[in-house]
Scaffold this active site. Structure first.
Site, mmCIF file in Angstrom:
data_model
loop_
_atom_site.group_PDB
_atom_site.id
_atom_site.type_symbol
_atom_site.label_atom_id
_atom_site.label_comp_id
_atom_site.label_asym_id
_atom_site.label_seq_id
_atom_site.Cartn_x
_atom_site.Cartn_y
_atom_site.Cartn_z
ATOM 1 N N GLU A 118 0.725 -1.156 0.074
ATOM 2 C CA GLU A 118 0.166 -0.017 -0.107
ATOM 3 C C GLU A 118 0.794 1.302 0.085
ATOM 4 O O GLU A 118 0.377 2.185 0.515
ATOM 5 C CB GLU A 118 -1.076 -0.097 1.127
ATOM 6 C CG GLU A 118 -2.084 -0.990 1.195
ATOM 7 C CD GLU A 118 -3.057 -0.897 2.306
ATOM 8 O OE1 GLU A 118 -2.820 0.047 3.185
ATOM 9 O OE2 GLU A 118 -4.201 -1.676 1.958
ATOM 10 N N GLU A 171 -7.148 -7.390 -1.054
ATOM 11 C CA GLU A 171 -7.655 -7.372 0.570
ATOM 12 C C GLU A 171 -9.160 -7.027 0.436
ATOM 13 O O GLU A 171 -9.498 -5.830 -0.009
ATOM 14 C CB GLU A 171 -6.861 -6.470 1.222
ATOM 15 C CG GLU A 171 -5.484 -6.681 1.676
ATOM 16 C CD GLU A 171 -4.783 -5.739 2.838
ATOM 17 O OE1 GLU A 171 -5.755 -4.972 3.358
ATOM 18 O OE2 GLU A 171 -3.817 -5.955 2.784
#
Ligand SMILES: *[C@@H]1O[C@H](CO)[C@@H](O)[C@H](O)[C@H]1NC(C)=O
Ligand SMILES: *[C@@H]1O[C@H](CO)[C@@H](O)[C@H](O)[C@H]1NC(C)=O
Ligand SMILES: *[C@@H]1O[C@H](CO)[C@@H](O)[C@H](O)[C@H]1NC(C)=O
Ligand SMILES: *[C@@H]1O[C@H](CO)[C@@H](O)[C@H](O)[C@H]1NC(C)=O
Ligand SMILES: *[C@@H]1O[C@H](CO)[C@@H](O)[C@H](O)[C@H]1NC(C)=O
Ligand SMILES: *[C@@H]1O[C@H](CO)[C@@H](O)[C@H](O)[C@H]1NC(C)=O
Ligand SMILES: *[C@@H]1O[C@H](CO)[C@@H](O)[C@H](O)[C@H]1NC(C)=O
Length: 749
Positions: free
Chosen positions: A184, A253
């Site tokens: 991320e 995710e």
């Protein structure tokens, strides 16, 4: 953010493989549509299990349950600061045995996705990066910084070499089909400027040079260089497009919930909204995924499917298509098999809901646990004797302790004071502070609600001459997210002032003595040390800085064990020497409310559905069976900071208590009590029952005999099935043309 050692399961999606040949070498590649295994495009459903959040004994069952639930792969991060707590001192034992974990995945016949990071975020202390990195001169995390890149490369290389040496990569016949570098980074890259961009390029090249033989992914990284695959994390990923035509659309995710804060209730994401997000993802993904979705959810053998979505968050809609009319509730997607017949609508999730309950420990006799106690010895600390170091300034806590302990003492003497009252003001970046003046505890304070600093202020009695001020700064886990997050200071930042009238004495540049840690932990009180005197008479309550100890019998059976720490303030707990977490039941969950929740509309962390408002934020702690011995030979030891009352602490097991299911008319409702029997029916309504599990209510139309009929069919059985049909349950009145459904709530025992 803090972590406690408990199982943490989130679900994630990959477009990859379906059938497994794990004993054979597999060739993993991809095109713009999908991950390909041995040349074939696949769809793969994966779930995250973080190995250090459970014990090796639990792994086979967790993995088996994941497989039973239809998963094809297990995803895990690699937790650098757990594996390398001190520079070049590694730990791959017990729950940190990542090789054993990957082997368990392999023997279950599943694939693995290895997200090495090594920055992981993960609601994990310091995002997984070791605190000792901060002691290296010139260190800057996650950017084009040579000291950081050196350490990152050494660790990533070590992990890849370990995995290779054990033959665990897919081309070697192992389970690992995808590997991840960084995590991320795109979310926080902006402020790093060009150095951040260079770091992304460097990370990609460094990873690629490790020749893992499977694709690398970089999640949330829209400038990921080829051949890195940029993937999506989030509550919704239907709008996501990878940054390259050659990258398949992957959702690493799928956030099925949100994490809990100390002072917040338990957040939930409604199943209807997750289903909506999933269907939208497949709807925007391509034929292969759409087809898979249809087979998976309905078992129909169809050659094509249509998706109809209503993105409105409050208005239901009717949609006419090919001469037929389809009812689409707000915020839902319908799937039409062969574009003709509705076989699924996301607002009508009809799987069984299972509610777990806690049962008292039957092995323990009726009498309560017997406690003994020992004081935390503060004498040296509050006087600044035998300091770890001294400095003429206030030191930043993490750079001083390298997170070897939550606790750092700051002690100074102030001479030539006049007897009387003064105000002591301490500016600290937290997270907690205990203030001692001349040996006596005069106050404490904690930062709450995501505030990382606060000012402590109190009137104190000073004596004539020299006074000793001792400040104990306590952390509850280090920050794990954000650009430059490692520069967030921790500990007493200053100023520290003594104020009388209009005069302030600034103590910030006094000589300060420092002591890392607390005395009892240094003496290993948490490990049944024989040399310490434990007192058994008059066990104190509300006494700060107190150690408590009790022996208990392991609960019978194999159900998961929890300890209820209600009544305690804040501290740390160990079972048979194993740390089961920081506890803090003194904080109540008040930062959010538990008002009725609506699944319609975009789910966000702030819009979660909550339970447990105004209760202790965290009260139950999992005690893995692996830590327990049979008989009354188990020891629970607590270190209490604030002062608490251990008298209501008890051990319980967690079992399925309530199950619920809902189906539409003409469908079969199935109920199964895992490891028990259906002992009661709390609700059964056929017609238009309202509400959700544990809050069902009668509607305006119903078949009156439903409850009796369901009781007859289900009570005393392990499982039962009921057709939602007027022929079986009786006519529903007064129903007109309402869409009928059957809702049942049962008790298991
Ligand atoms: C996302 O999670 C939900 C809930 O666990 C699951 O039903 C769904 O299949 C997952 N989505 C994908 C795309 O796998
Ligand atoms: C599904 O339909 C196709 C084409 O009609 C057929 O070849 C295949 O055997 C069917 N599969 C199943 C599982 O029924
Ligand atoms: C307290 O410390 C914080 C962080 O160092 C700083 O931003 C703030 O200005 C300080 N407050 C006072 C009153 O000095
Ligand atoms: C409950 O929380 C929601 C969302 O945070 C907020 O809009 C609402 O005003 C809150 N209600 C109460 C009673 O606090
Ligand atoms: C519902 O939709 C409206 C209009 O698009 C939007 O302004 C509002 O924020 C949405 N509400 C939620 C909860 O998503
Ligand atoms: C209940 O079980 C039956 C038999 O296994 C199955 O046909 C039916 O689809 C199930 N019902 C639901 C709602 O899954
Ligand atoms: C149900 O019946 C009423 C009156 O008979 C009619 O106005 C309404 O459109 C019907 N609703 C549906 C969904 O068919």
């Amino acid at each position: 953010m803090a972590f406690s050692k408990s199982v943490f399961l989130t679900l994630a999606i990959f477009l990859a493989c379906f059938s497994l040949r794990s004993s054979n070498a597999a060739d993993v590649s991809h095109d713009g549509r999908a991950i390909k295994i041995d040349g074939q495009r696949r769809i793969l459903i994966s779930g995250s299990i973080h190995y250090p959040r459970s014990t090796p004994q639990m792994w086979p069952e967790l993995i088996a349950k994941a497989k039973e639930g239809g998963l094809d792969a297990i995803e895990t991060y690699v937790f650098w600061n757990a594996h390398e707590p001190q520079r070049r001192q590694y730990n791959f034992e017990g729950s940190l045995n990542i090789i054993r974990f990957l082997k368990e995945i392999k023997s279950a016949g599943l694939y693995a996705v290895l997200r090495i990071g090594p920055y992981v975020c993960a609601e994990w202390n310091h995002g997984g990066l070791p605190a000792w990195l901060q002691k290296t001169p010139g260190m800057q995390f996650r950017t084009d910084n040579q000291p950081f890149k050196n350490e990152m490369q050494i660790f990533v290389t070590k992990i890849v070499n370990m995995v290779k040496a054990e033959g665990l990569l897919a081309p070697q016949g192992g389970p690992v089909i995808l590997t991840q570098i960084e995590n991320e980074y795109g979310n926080i890259e902006g402020p790093y400027g060009d150095a951040g961009k260079r770091y992304v390029q460097w990370s990609a090249k460094m990873a690629e040079a490790l020749n893992v033989g499977v694709p690398w992914i970089m999640c949330q990284q829209d400038d990921a260089p080829q051949p890195m695959i940029n993937t999506c994390n989030g509550f919704y990923c239907h709008d996501f497009e990878p940054n390259n035509k050659n990258s398949p659309k992957m959702w690493t995710e799928n956030w099925t919930g949100w994490f809990k804060n100390w002072d917040a209730p338990d957040p939930h994401r409604p199943a209807e909204d997750v289903a909506y997000a999933v269907a939208r993802f497949f709807q925007t993904g391509g034929t292969l995924q759409n087809y898979y979705m249809v087979t998976k959810f309905s078992g129909n053998n169809v050659t094509s499917a249509c998706f109809l979505s209503n993105e409105g968050n409050s208005t239901d809609a009717t949609f006419d298509y090919e001469g037929k009319s389809y009812f689409l509730p707000a915020w839902s997607v319908s799937i039409l098999a062969d574009c003709k017949e509705e076989i699924y609508n996301t607002a009508k999730v009809d799987t069984q809901t299972t509610v777990k309950v806690k049962k008292p420990n039957l092995a323990e006799d009726e009498s309560k646990l017997t406690w003994s106690w020992a004081p935390e010895i503060l004498t040296n600390q509050v006087k600044g004797k035998n300091p770890s170091l001294k400095a003429n300034k206030l030191l930043e806590q993490v750079k001083t302790t390298a997170d070897a302990s939550d606790y750092l003492w700051y002690i100074t003497s102030v001479d030539n004071l006049q007897e009387g009252k003064m105000t002591l003001r301490v500016n600290t970046t937290g997270h907690g502070l205990y203030v001692f003046v001349n040996g006596a505890l005069i106050g404490s304070q904690y930062a709450l609600n995501d505030h990382f600093s606060f000012i402590f202020e109190s009137t104190i009695d000073v004596k004539g001459g020299t006074n000793v001020i001792a400040l104990l700064s306590a952390t509850v886990g280090l920050k794990n997210y954000g650009s430059f997050y490692e520069t967030t200071p921790v500990g007493i930042s200053g100023p520290v002032q003594l104020i009388a009238g209009n005069t302030a004495i600034d103590l910030s540049n006094n000589q300060w003595s420092y002591k890392i840690g607390i005395d009892g932990l240094g003496k290993q009180l948490h490990l049944k040390n024989q040399h310490i005197k434990w007192h058994s008479r008059t066990v104190p309550t509300k006494r700060p800085f107190t150690w408590y100890k009790t022996n208990f019998e392991a609960p019978l059976g194999s159900d998961p064990v929890v300890v209820d720490l209600q009544g305690m303030g804040k501290g740390m707990a160990w079972v048979n020497g194993e740390n089961i977490g920081r506890y803090w039941p003194k904080i109540t969950a008040t930062s959010k409310n538990c008002t009725a929740c609506d699944y319609r509309g975009e789910f966000t962390a702030d819009r979660s559905c909550n339970t447990g408002c105004n209760e202790p934020g965290q009260r139950w702690y999992h005690v893995p069976r692996e830590y327990l011995k049979p008989g009354k030979t188990n020891t629970l030891i607590l270190f209490e900071e604030f002062g608490g009352n251990p008298s209501s602490i008890n051990f319980q097991t967690v079992v399925v208590g309530t199950i619920c299911a809902t189906v539409n008319e003409k469908e079969t409702l199935n109920l199964t009590c895992e490891g028990g029997k259906i002992s009661g029916i709390n609700f059964a309504g056929f017609g238009n029952p309202q509400g959700t599990c544990q809050a069902f209510t009668k509607g305006t139309c119903e078949a009156p005999g439903t409850l009796e009929k369901v009781k007859q069919e289900c009570i005393g059985k392990l499982s039962c099935s009921i057709l939602a049909d007027e022929g079986l349950l009786g006519a529903c009145t007064p129903c007109g043309n309402v869409t009928k459904k059957l809702a049942v709530q049962a008790t298991c025992s």
